[in-house]
Design an enzyme around this catalytic site. Structure first.
Site, PDB file in Angstrom:
ATOM      1  N   ASP A 173      48.357 -21.487  11.083  1.00  0.00           N
ATOM      2  CA  ASP A 173      47.740 -21.806   9.792  1.00  0.00           C
ATOM      3  C   ASP A 173      47.456 -23.274   9.509  1.00  0.00           C
ATOM      4  O   ASP A 173      46.365 -23.635   9.104  1.00  0.00           O
ATOM      5  CB  ASP A 173      48.612 -21.264   8.657  1.00  0.00           C
ATOM      6  CG  ASP A 173      48.746 -19.759   8.707  1.00  0.00           C
ATOM      7  OD1 ASP A 173      48.341 -19.166   9.722  1.00  0.00           O
ATOM      8  OD2 ASP A 173      49.265 -19.170   7.760  1.00  0.00           O
ATOM      9  N   GLU A 405      61.563 -17.646  11.007  1.00  0.00           N
ATOM     10  CA  GLU A 405      60.131 -17.603  11.306  1.00  0.00           C
ATOM     11  C   GLU A 405      59.778 -18.631  12.378  1.00  0.00           C
ATOM     12  O   GLU A 405      58.983 -18.364  13.274  1.00  0.00           O
ATOM     13  CB  GLU A 405      59.365 -17.895  10.003  1.00  0.00           C
ATOM     14  CG  GLU A 405      57.873 -17.756  10.102  1.00  0.00           C
ATOM     15  CD  GLU A 405      57.181 -18.025   8.762  1.00  0.00           C
ATOM     16  OE1 GLU A 405      55.945 -17.957   8.736  1.00  0.00           O
ATOM     17  OE2 GLU A 405      57.870 -18.297   7.741  1.00  0.00           O
TER      18      GLU A 405
END
Length: 439
Positions: A173, A405
Site C-alpha cells: 500500500d 501483520e
C-alpha cells in the site's frame, strides 16, 4: 523443535478459527480489517486447506461470489455493515459501475490475482484430491474470467503487462516506490476520520497526506464510474507492478495445469498460453533494470521506470519468470542489499535506501506472505540454503514477536519487549506459517 513446531501450528489454527466469520470468509485481523480482502483470502485458504477443507473451499467460493459481471474481483468485499473501517462501501460506491455485483457491496479496485495458484496449492495440500478437483472444476472458470478481464481491460498498449490504477491494488500500500508518483500529484486536503490509527500506532501506518492521494485517485475513478478505459486515460496513478504481474503469470500457469488435468478446455488453455508467453517476454524486457540487477515498477502515466528495489522486485522468482542467469543476479542483489547478518530476510524495501523505514507498513518491515513466495521461488531455482534462511527467519519472527501483520527486519531493535507491527492475530501470517511448517 518438534513440540515447538506443533505448538506454533496449534496457535496459528486458533488465530484462523477465531477470525473465520459466519458468512464463510476470514477477516485479516479483528478491529483493523473487519471485511474480506482478495489476496488475503487466497493466502488464508492455503493455511485452511491443511486442517479444514470446508473452510478453505468456502473462503474461495465466498470471494468468487462477489465477482462482477465483467470478471473483475474487488479487493474488499463488504459482507457486513461495520463503520470501524475507513474508507467503507459508502465512499467506494462500487454500484457506480454498471456490471458490479448486485449482491455484494465492494470497492472498485482489485488486488494481486493469487486465486489461480491458490487453487493449485489447495489441491497440493489436501488428501482427498478427487473432492478438491471437483471443487476446482466448479470455480476455475471464474478465475479464468478474472484473467481475461485483466488482459482485455488493463493492458491499453496490448503489451502483455497489466496496469494498476491505485497503490492499494498493488497490495504494497504505502511502498516508497509510490513517493515518486505522489510528487507528480497535488490532491486536495480531505476531511475524514481515520479508523486505522485507533487500532494501531500511527507511526506504523501511512500518513494523513498519503491518504489524501489515495482518496483522490478513487474519486477520479468514481467520477468515471470505474470505467477502465477512462481510468487508463485519466488516472494520475497508472503503474505496471512486478508483483501484480508476477502473480498473474504464476496464476496463469496454475490455470493451464489445472485445465490440462480437468481436460476439454482447449480454447481456454490456448488463450492462457498465448498471453502467458507475451507476459513473460514483456516482463523481462520492460521491467528488468540491468544496473540495479532487479525488476522494477514502471510508471505508465509518466512513461518512466521507478528505479527502486523492493520485495516486489524478487516476486518473479516465485512465478519462474527470470532465466537461471538472471535469477542469480537477482538473488545476489537481494543478499547484498537485504541480506546483512543484522537483518531478517526479507525487508519490503531496500535497507540501503534513504526511504527505508523498518517500522512503517510497506516501507521496510518483513511480511510473511512475501517471504512465503520468496521461499518457494528460491527453492525452485535451487537456492535451498537462502530459502531455508527465509523460512527460518519467518518462523523466528512469528515465534518471538507474535502473529502480527508485519515485523521489524532488524535483529536488534533496542526494544526489550519487542512485538510485531500492525494488526495482531493476523490471518495470513498464521495461515502461511502453517504451510511453511507442514512442508
Amino acid at each position: 523443535m518438534h513440540v515447538m513446531k506443533e505448538n506454533l501450528i496449534h496457535r496459528a489454527i486458533d488465530v484462523l478459527d477465531a477470525n473465520f466469520q459466519e458468512g464463510g470468509f476470514t477477516i485479516p485481523s479483528k478491529g483493523l480489517y473487519p471485511f474480506q480482502w482478495k489476496w488475503d483470502s487466497g493466502f488464508i485458504a492455503v493455511g485452511l486447506a491443511h486442517y479444514n477443507t470446508d473452510h478453505a473451499k468456502k473462503e474461495i467460493e465466498t470471494l468468487l461470489n462477489a465477482q462482477w459481471d465483467n470478471g473483475f474481483i474487488p479487493h474488499i468485499v463488504f459482507h457486513t455493515d461495520d463503520d470501524s473501517y475507513f474508507p467503507g462501501h459508502d465512499f467506494h460506491r462500487s454500484d457506480l459501475h454498471p456490471l458490479s455485483s448486485k449482491r455484494y457491496k465492494s470497492t472498485g479496485m482489485t488486488q494481486p490475482p493469487v486465486t489461480g495458484f491458490v487453487l493449485q496449492d489447495m489441491l497440493r495440500i489436501v488428501d482427498d484430491k478427487e473432492d478438491m478437483l471437483g471443487f476446482i472444476k466448479g470455480q476455475i472458470d471464474k478465475v479464468y474470467d478474472n484473467h481475461v478481464y485483466f488482459y482485455e481491460n488493463r493492458d491499453p498498449q496490448n503489451e502483455g503487462l497489466v496496469y494498476i490504477y491505485h497503490n492499494w491494488e498493488s497490495g504494497t500500500d504505502n511502498s516508497p516506490v509510490w513517493d515518486d508518483i505522489w510528487d507528480t500529484m497535488n490532491p486536495p486536503e480531505y476531511t475524514f476520520e481515520r479508523k486505522d490509527t485507533t487500532h494501531v500506532d500511527a507511526s506504523e501506518r501511512p500518513s494523513k497526506r498519503e491518504y489524501d492521494h489515495y482518496l483522490y485517485i478513487i474519486d477520479i475513478a468514481k467520477q468515471n464510474n470505474y470505467d477502465d478505459a477512462k481510468i487508463a486515460e485519466l488516472s494520475p496513478f497508472l503503474v505496471q507492478d512486478p508483483l501484480f504481474n508476477a502473480m498473474l503469470i504464476k496464476s496463469n500457469q496454475a490455470l493451464i495445469e489445472l485445465y490440462e488435468m480437468i481436460g476439454g478446455n482447449d480454447d481456454k488453455i490456448t488463450y492462457l498460453k498465448k498471453n502467458q508467453e507475451r507476459s513473460i517476454t514483456a516482463f523481462n524486457q520492460k521491467l528488468w533494470d540491468t544496473e540495479l540487477g532487479a525488476y522494477v515498477h514502471y510508471d505508465l502515466r509518466n512513461n518512466t521506470p521507478i528505479r527502486h528495489v523492493s520485495s516486489s522486485s524478487f516476486s518473479p522468482l516465485f512465478a519462474a519468470i527470470p532465466s537461471k542467469e538472471r535469477a542469480e543476479v537477482l538473488v545476489n542483489t537481494m543478499m547484498e542489499r537485504f541480506g546483512g547478518d543484522d537483518k531478517y530476510l526479507c525487508a519490503s524495501f531496500d535497507p540501503t535506501d534513504d526511504r527505508f523505514n523498518p517500522r512503517k507498513y510497506w516501507r521496510g518491515p518483513v511480511w510473511i506472505n512475501m517471504n512465503w513466495m520468496l521461499y518457494r521461488g528460491l527453492r525452485q531455482y535451487g537456492y535451498t540454503d537462502i530459502a531455508e534462511r527465509v523460512k527460518n527467519d519467518s518462523i523466528e519472527l512469528v515465534e518471538r514477536d507474535g502473529f502480527f501483520e508485519y515485523f521489524d527486519c532488524r535483529k536488534d531493535t533496542g526494544d526489550e519487549t519487542r512485538k510485531g507491527y500492525g494488526g495482531d492475530n493476523f490471518s495470513w501470517s498464521a495461515a502461511l506459517v502453517i504451510d511453511l511448517l507442514k512442508n
